[in-house]
Design a protein around this motif. Sequence first.
Motif: not given
Length: 85
Positions: A40-50, A15-19, A57-61
């Motif tokens: 989406a946020q990877r476990r143990d990472e401080k930033t997420a993707r929106l 849908l969003c074209g993200g990984q 559908w641009l990605m924002f940190l």
Amino acid sequence: MTDAPTAIEPLLARLCGGQITDRDYVGYFMNGCGEELVFAQRRDEKTARLWHSDADWLMFLVGDHSIRLDGPMDGMITEPFPSSV
């Protein structure tokens, strides 16, 4: 509970074209204007993707300092409250 990816993760990635992988916590939201958002946020990472449908559908940190209670922030996607609130 298992860490295996659910059927929704690959659908949201398309849908969003993200990984989005099975290492991510994933959220989906549709706002009052019908715009879709994928988080989406990877476990143990401080930033997420929106990803936001109204932003092509641009990605924002998103990080700890992305949300402020004292006013709008440049580059921040916000949803106005309905006038009835």
